[in-house]
Design an enzyme around this catalytic site. Structure first.
Site, PDB file in Angstrom:
ATOM      1  N   GLU A 144      72.248  16.628  37.293  1.00 54.96           N
ATOM      2  CA  GLU A 144      71.046  15.408  38.047  1.00 54.96           C
ATOM      3  C   GLU A 144      70.957  15.518  39.179  1.00 54.96           C
ATOM      4  O   GLU A 144      72.109  14.642  40.140  1.00 54.96           O
ATOM      5  CB  GLU A 144      71.551  13.570  37.395  1.00 54.96           C
ATOM      6  CG  GLU A 144      71.913  13.966  36.089  1.00 54.96           C
ATOM      7  CD  GLU A 144      70.474  13.342  35.353  1.00 54.96           C
ATOM      8  OE1 GLU A 144      69.794  13.660  35.280  1.00 54.96           O
ATOM      9  OE2 GLU A 144      70.673  12.812  33.842  1.00 54.96           O
TER      10      GLU A 144
ATOM     11  N   HIS B 205      61.801  16.825  30.760  1.00 51.45           N
ATOM     12  CA  HIS B 205      60.577  16.131  30.253  1.00 51.45           C
ATOM     13  C   HIS B 205      59.601  16.513  30.596  1.00 51.45           C
ATOM     14  O   HIS B 205      59.384  17.773  30.508  1.00 51.45           O
ATOM     15  CB  HIS B 205      60.795  14.828  31.409  1.00 51.45           C
ATOM     16  CG  HIS B 205      62.317  14.453  31.234  1.00 51.45           C
ATOM     17  ND1 HIS B 205      62.248  13.588  29.973  1.00 51.45           N
ATOM     18  CD2 HIS B 205      63.000  13.782  31.837  1.00 51.45           C
ATOM     19  CE1 HIS B 205      63.818  12.457  30.486  1.00 51.45           C
ATOM     20  NE2 HIS B 205      64.392  12.859  31.123  1.00 51.45           N
TER      21      HIS B 205
ATOM     22  N   GLU C 264      60.112  10.604  37.528  1.00 52.82           N
ATOM     23  CA  GLU C 264      61.434  12.194  37.018  1.00 52.82           C
ATOM     24  C   GLU C 264      60.896  13.064  36.833  1.00 52.82           C
ATOM     25  O   GLU C 264      61.030  14.623  37.625  1.00 52.82           O
ATOM     26  CB  GLU C 264      61.877  11.967  35.683  1.00 52.82           C
ATOM     27  CG  GLU C 264      63.751  12.617  35.684  1.00 52.82           C
ATOM     28  CD  GLU C 264      64.186  13.213  35.289  1.00 52.82           C
ATOM     29  OE1 GLU C 264      65.325  13.330  35.012  1.00 52.82           O
ATOM     30  OE2 GLU C 264      64.288  11.523  33.951  1.00 52.82           O
TER      31      GLU C 264
ATOM     32  N   HIS D 149      67.133  17.528  36.189  1.00 53.06           N
ATOM     33  CA  HIS D 149      67.207  15.783  35.546  1.00 53.06           C
ATOM     34  C   HIS D 149      67.033  14.983  37.223  1.00 53.06           C
ATOM     35  O   HIS D 149      68.284  15.834  38.033  1.00 53.06           O
ATOM     36  CB  HIS D 149      67.546  15.395  35.084  1.00 53.06           C
ATOM     37  CG  HIS D 149      67.460  16.437  33.551  1.00 53.06           C
ATOM     38  ND1 HIS D 149      66.550  16.086  32.385  1.00 53.06           N
ATOM     39  CD2 HIS D 149      67.634  17.254  33.148  1.00 53.06           C
ATOM     40  CE1 HIS D 149      66.507  16.375  31.343  1.00 53.06           C
ATOM     41  NE2 HIS D 149      66.708  17.963  31.462  1.00 53.06           N
TER      42      HIS D 149
END
Length: 472
Positions: free
Chosen positions: A433, A298, A312, A365
């Site tokens: 993640e 992101h 995030e 992430h």
């Protein structure tokens, strides 16, 4: 499965307790005999309440641990029945402090005795036995970097455990290429192993000690022992790559794909990137380039998930930058897909990595779910038509996942496949993640700089595991 793993983890923590007699609470500073070289680890375990001293304010670092004591501690950890009764072993006294725990542990398939029907409760625990316990408890994975003359790869269970501890920086050799798996372990060493298993920051730097044979003649004799008097078991040619324990011993125990044995150190030169060595060995085989892309998920007007006071895009960038610095210390060239809070398209991220001609790609992430109870760490790779890339991507993903969830002490959600855009690459790639931003406990960890550091260290360790695996 989650319950089982939690119980096993608790079991090994309780294994760090020293004796069965409850000790008075102590503080690390009050103990008079903690060896200087293990104070950091022992003090940490005392502060955590994992281990304590004796009532006379001593630690007794040289005391050994017996099989009965281990059975007792496992029983306490698993809340097994403590009723005193005779187990199915001829040498256990029903009135002995560990008899009930031994019987119940056997009934639950946790421990076993010897083939002659005995348990041998007073036998001491060895370095080899402890290695197997720690490997299973912490699910440590090796990458075949352990090179010990007294641990044969043919003994699969022992070698797997020793390699797992060695590859993760938990345990090292004792010199002359020896591991001494049959040597009894004492409280000081055991405390160090438990501390390193729990907290990666205490682990030793893991180095793959690669050397290249440097000869004026045609071949180098490989001997069965450390000296000219030992038999020749094989020969090496000039520029052959070998792995050793990397000690300062005159005779180095080394291994190649075809032969294991001892060679004189004078005929070995480092293969770990020293420029002077490169100049001496113009024909040395080229190592993989170790050039990786680190992708902070992101950024800019794409914040990613948010929850529990975290965003995030901010967390992923912080962790990515820490990974970059750690990898550069390992002589790995790093290409960042973004270095600040800017938006970068998904395809553009892959293009940036491709133009840099990287050999691997790691996208970082944080997870999120509508149910705040969802938690843990998971990692993804993409199934593709090129089998070698799939295999490499899976290995890269697995190495990082195994390092990460243990370091963060989060639920292991496993290695999975997905078709994310950033995984549509021509080189091995993975998307990890870290944890769930929507989960209060997970977010509480990754909101701290300490756990961001731990995450970066684990990711870096996983990447280095992958490179070592590739270079074998």
């Amino acid at each position: 499965m989650k319950f089982k793993k939690t119980i096993i983890f608790q079991m090994i923590i309780v294994l760090a307790l020293s004796l069965m007699i409850p000790f008075q609470p102590t503080h690390a500073a009050s103990l008079t005999d903690i060896p200087a070289d293990v104070q950091k680890e022992v003090n940490n375990l005392i502060q955590r309440g994992i281990i304590s001293g004796y009532p006379d304010n001593t630690f007794k670092p040289d005391n050994k641990v017996t099989r009965e004591e281990v059975a007792y501690m496992i029983g306490k950890a698993l809340n097994l029945k403590e009723d005193f009764r005779k187990p199915s072993f001829s040498d256990i006294n029903p009135k002995s402090f560990g008899s009930g725990y031994i019987a119940t542990a056997v009934e639950n398939g946790i421990i076993s005795g010897h083939t002659d029907g005995t348990f041998r409760p007073k036998d001491k625990i060895t370095r080899g036995h402890i290695s197997i316990m720690l490997e299973r408890a912490f699910e440590l994975k090796g990458v075949n970097t352990a090179v010990f003359s007294d641990v044969s790869p043919k003994d699969k269970n022992l070698y797997s455990a020793v390699d797992a501890l060695y590859s993760n920086g938990v345990k090292t050799a004792l010199g002359n290429g020896l591991f001494k798996p049959n040597e009894e372990i004492n409280r000081a060493e055991f405390s160090v192993l438990v501390a390193r298993s729990i907290n990666p920051t205490y682990r030793q730097e893991v180095k793959v000690n690669e050397y290249v044979v440097n000869l004026e003649g045609t071949t180098l004799n490989v001997r069965s022992g450390p000296g000219m008097e030992h038999a020749v078991v094989g020969k090496l040619t000039n520029n052959t790559r070998v792995l050793t324990t990397g000690s300062n011993d005159i005779w180095q125990y080394m291994q190649t794909a075809s032969v294991n044995g001892f060679v004189h150190k004078d005929y070995l030169v480092s293969a770990n990137g020293d420029e002077s060595i490169e100049a001496e060995l113009p024909n040395k085989p080229e190592l993989p380039k170790r050039h990786i892309a680190i992708d902070a998920g992101h950024g800019g007007y794409d914040p990613g998930a948010a929850g529990n006071g975290l965003v995030e895009k901010i967390v992923t960038l912080e962790v990515a930058k820490k990974v970059e610095k750690l990898l550069e210390k390992e002589n790995v060239k790093v290409k960042m897909t973004r270095e600040s809070d800017v938006y970068v398209g998904l395809e553009e991220r892959v293009n940036i990595a491709s133009k840099a001609n990287v050999d691997a790609f790691v996208s970082i992430h944080m997870n999120s779910f509508s149910n705040g109870n969802a938690s843990g760490t998971e990692s993804f790779y993409r199934l593709a038509n090129v089998s070698t890339k799939v295999s490499d991507s899976k290995q890269l993903t697995t190495f990082i996942q195994n390092r990460l969830y243990k370091a963060l002490n989060t639920t292991n959600r496993g290695v999975k496949t997905a078709n994310f855009a950033v995984l549509r690459t021509t080189f091995p790639s993975t998307l990890i993640e870290l944890a769930f931003i929507s989960n209060k406990s997970d977010a509480g960890k990754l909101g701290s700089e300490q756990y961001q550091d731990i995450s970066a260290q684990a990711i870096t360790a996983g990447i280095m595991d992958y490179y070592r695996w590739k270079e074998r």
